[in-house]
Write an enzyme that holds these catalytic residues in place. Structure first.
Site, PDB file in Angstrom:
ATOM      1  N   LYS B  82      41.344  40.001  32.850  1.00  0.00           N
ATOM      2  CA  LYS B  82      41.817  40.787  34.763  1.00  0.00           C
ATOM      3  C   LYS B  82      42.312  41.385  34.675  1.00  0.00           C
ATOM      4  O   LYS B  82      41.955  43.040  35.165  1.00  0.00           O
ATOM      5  CB  LYS B  82      42.107  39.728  35.443  1.00  0.00           C
ATOM      6  CG  LYS B  82      41.612  38.103  35.862  1.00  0.00           C
ATOM      7  CD  LYS B  82      42.230  37.865  36.672  1.00  0.00           C
ATOM      8  CE  LYS B  82      41.338  36.088  37.639  1.00  0.00           C
ATOM      9  NZ  LYS B  82      41.830  35.250  38.577  1.00  0.00           N
ATOM     10  N   ALA B 147      48.828  35.357  40.349  1.00  0.00           N
ATOM     11  CA  ALA B 147      48.312  35.174  42.032  1.00  0.00           C
ATOM     12  C   ALA B 147      49.604  35.442  43.096  1.00  0.00           C
ATOM     13  O   ALA B 147      49.009  35.609  44.216  1.00  0.00           O
ATOM     14  CB  ALA B 147      48.046  33.552  42.184  1.00  0.00           C
TER      15      ALA B 147
END
Lengths: 273, 273
Positions: B82, B147
């Site tokens: 990511k 997150a």
């Protein structure tokens, strides 16, 4: 899509699914992703075939990426990449090496690519399925291009006693005959359209029959009811040549029947260890 | 596989199918190829999501190949790529730029990649679906990792009046609070687990709850029945924290509910013009 394919996907699509590409330019017209995927799943493989649209100038970059993608187990190659694909193969089948072309690649143990071709074995498999035993037979081949070269190789490998090749291009016909003769399996000669001989096997690997009004690829009066007749043309599904051969009582192989066997040959090659 | 996915594939797999990858290392554990494919097909798109297993050292080679493959319209990115994925993006959404990470890439008009992230918008969309209106509310966030950073960004962008962040790592908590405050949308502070305040929104973005016996991420006696409570943990599907919040009368968002919205956000991003 046919329901067989849809049902076959009940076996799943997930991160664990093994991936096969079919690479070409253009690619939107190909039908094989559904058909080859269904055939692989019918053999119990959690696999999928997806299209890859890659221009010739990008082929090396594409193959580098596919090679680096560890769950890509194979690549089916279509127009115009069949010849260039051999550059990305570390090893080739005898047929692919003879043709200088590959239309199916699978991994070697070291992750590199092993290339093969399926047109020739597909036609011979379809002839066998029609009841033909090529061993020791006299065969005639019309067309010395890519498909014709592949079918000529496979007929000679299958053990025909002789192969007569005819094509409008005298140079490539002579070259193919000479190279096939060099394999040392049987007599390979150049014929012409005045050839009155009757053959046990006749295969059209030329485009004749694709357009309305095309002349028949050979004089069908030379066909005996015992002659096996094959045609690579798939559009129309039933060519005037195959119709004429059937009218003379011959067993026949249509282009569609050949390509079903080509598909099987691809699945066999890609999934076998 | 669920029948919804199987039925959705009745729309076809062919050479014309548009291809999306999900790239990670490992990749076999991901479930999204079936779910995202079904969601795309439900929107009428002839598309498929297939897994790509690529090691970090091969990521640049992989992206060069994907970029060169003209029918690859997007890439979903998962662990551990990511952060590195942003290197292959020519442009980023504000959230992706803030996070320095991208988990979904689509084509710009010139064929280059535009990167976005979906965890934050997914949680906020799930909270809204549960009836929460974040505008002007007091929010608490536990966890300042990937997150947590994404959810913090989206809560601030959604217009919360204040956001209190807590994490065992004081340095990253302070850095995140400072950067979120710098966006100029609302008060962002660092809190600790002795914080007695009651919040309108509480989100757990820490791993607490994944293992049996984990302490609850916060003292649930601070929860009012009007508090909206979210959790990113998906295993177990019902965490002790969510159970405790429900016992106090709170509306809740489980990790599974969040990830349904994350999936929707990915589909929305990838398919919109």
């Amino acid at each position: 899509m046919d329901t067989a394919f849809s049902a076959s996907l009940d076996a799943g699509l997930s991160g664990a699914t093994r991936v096969y590409h079919i690479v070409g330019d253009p690619i939107a017209q190909v039908k094989s992703p559904a058909g080859v995927t269904a055939a692989m799943r019918a053999r119990g493989s959690d696999a999928i075939v997806i299209p890859a649209h890659v221009a010739p100038a990008d082929l090396a970059t594409y193959f580098a990426g596919a090679t680096a993608t560890r769950n890509v187990d194979g690549v089916i190659v279509t127009v115009p990449h069949k010849f260039a694909a051999t550059e990305f193969c570390k090893s080739l089948t005898d047929e692919a090496a003879f043709l200088g072309a590959a239309n199916m690649l699978k991994r070697n143990a070291d992750g590199s690519w092993h290339g093969g071709t399926s047109d020739g074995v597909g036609m011979v498999a379809a002839l066998r399925a029609a009841g033909c035993r090529p061993e020791g037979k006299r065969a005639s081949l019309i067309g010395a291009g890519g498909a014709g070269s592949a079918i000529g190789f496979s007929l000679v490998e299958a053990g025909v006693a002789s192969l007569a090749i005819r094509d409008f291009d005298a140079a490539r016909t002579g070259a193919l005959a000479s190279r096939l003769a060099g394999l040392g399996h049987g007599a390979v000669t150049v014929s012409d359209d005045t050839d009155p001989q009757s053959y046990d096997i006749v295969v059209n690997a030329s485009p004749a029959g694709m357009r309305p009004g095309d002349p028949l690829p050979l004089d069908v009066s030379t066909l005996a009811p015992t002659t096996f007749v094959g045609d690579v043309v798939t559009k129309p599904p039933l060519t005037p040549f195959i119709e004429a051969a059937r009218a003379r009582g011959c067993q026949t192989v249509t282009g569609t029947q050949m390509f079903e066997r080509v598909c099987e040959a691809i699945v066999e090659f890609l999934l076998e260890d």
